[in-house]
Design an enzyme around this catalytic site. Structure first.
Site, PDB file in Angstrom:
ATOM      1  N   TYR A 285     -56.471  -1.554   6.862  1.00 12.69           N
ATOM      2  CA  TYR A 285     -55.994  -2.861   6.413  1.00 12.69           C
ATOM      3  C   TYR A 285     -54.554  -2.768   5.930  1.00 12.69           C
ATOM      4  CZ  TYR A 285     -55.924  -7.282   3.799  1.00 12.69           C
ATOM      5  OH  TYR A 285     -55.602  -8.543   3.326  1.00 12.69           O
TER       6      TYR A 285
ATOM      7  N   SER B  92     -49.796  -9.588   3.209  1.00 14.02           N
ATOM      8  CA  SER B  92     -50.557  -9.407   1.972  1.00 14.02           C
ATOM      9  C   SER B  92     -49.701  -8.642   0.977  1.00 14.02           C
ATOM     10  CB  SER B  92     -51.834  -8.611   2.270  1.00 14.02           C
ATOM     11  OG  SER B  92     -52.483  -8.209   1.084  1.00 14.02           O
TER      12      SER B  92
END
Length: 255
Positions: free
Chosen positions: A159, A146
């Site tokens: 995350y 990401s």
């Protein structure tokens, strides 16, 4: 039948988190380019829907219900894929589970599940998948990291840690298992997936995100799927241990 021609014709691919969003579009894209696809997800209803979508394209796909936070389920996924299709060539580690929260607020169990599903799962899939890939001369692994791998956002404690860790794992796997196994990461930015609907993100907030992106739109699952396809194909035969950012230019911003 799968198409006799295509960028990954004759290959067998696993896509985790394949029941929706980036995973769904990647599974379909793989099938369009001639691969047989194992769609792995905890969401059986939508996983079977994706398999049907691929079947309507005259592709070949199977659904295997899998919780990637559980190592034994990943091992089972690899075994069943080999039993069903006879080989394994491509691993797209895409599934993730996460909870927001600062280090003070986040429950330890939520930290563990995020790291298990978003980081450990890619190690486990490599552990059991690479030996199967090597039986047919090698293959390609593409990890969904990401933009959070490179920059951080508030309350994304677990995350961001998982996504940053994926880059280190990607590089190490590429070193340890080249030249027959190529390992790369794709780094999506703001991608419009069903998660936005599940979180009930309002239209004005979506527009705000789009305005932050030089491309002036939110990304689509297919935008990322095209990048994953490239990294999984022989067109990327000299590309390993690296990251491909797919963010419409979001990380170009300094404000």
């Amino acid at each position: 039948m799968n198409k006799p021609i295509g960028r990954i014709a004759g290959k067998v691919a696993i896509v985790t988190g394949g029941a929706s969003g980036i995973g769904e579009e990647t599974a379909v894209r793989f099938a369009e380019e001639g691969a047989a696809v194992c769609v792995a997800d905890i969401d059986e209803e939508n996983g079977l829907r994706v398999v049907e979508r691929i079947s309507e394209l005259d592709g070949r796909a199977e659904f295997i219900k899998t919780d990637v936070s559980e190592s034994f389920q990943i091992k089972n996924l690899i075994q069943k894929t080999e039993e069903t299709f006879g080989r394994l060539d491509i691993l797209h580690n895409n599934a993730i589970w996460f909870r927001h929260g600062s280090a003070l607020d986040l429950e330890e169990g939520d930290w563990d599940k995020t790291l298990d599903s978003g980081l450990k799962s890619s190690y486990i899939s490599a552990k059991y998948g690479i030996p199967v890939m090597r039986k047919n001369g090698g293959g390609a692994i593409v990890n969904t990291a990401s933009v959070h791998s490179l920059v951080s956002f508030e309350t994304c404690t677990a995350y961001d840690a998982a996504k940053a860790g994926l880059l280190g794992l990607t590089r190490t796997l590429a070193i340890d298992f080249g030249p027959d196994i190529r390992v790369n990461a794709v780094l999506p930015g703001a991608i419009l997936t069903p998660l936005w609907d599940n979180l009930e993100v309002p239209d004005d907030e979506r527009q705000r995100y789009a305005e932050l992106v030089p491309a002036k739109r939110l990304g689509l699952g297919r935008d990322v799927a095209n990048a994953v396809l490239y990294l999984a194909s022989d067109e990327a035969s000299f590309v390993t241990g690296t990251s491909l950012v797919v963010d419409g230019g979001l990380l170009c911003r300094t404000d």
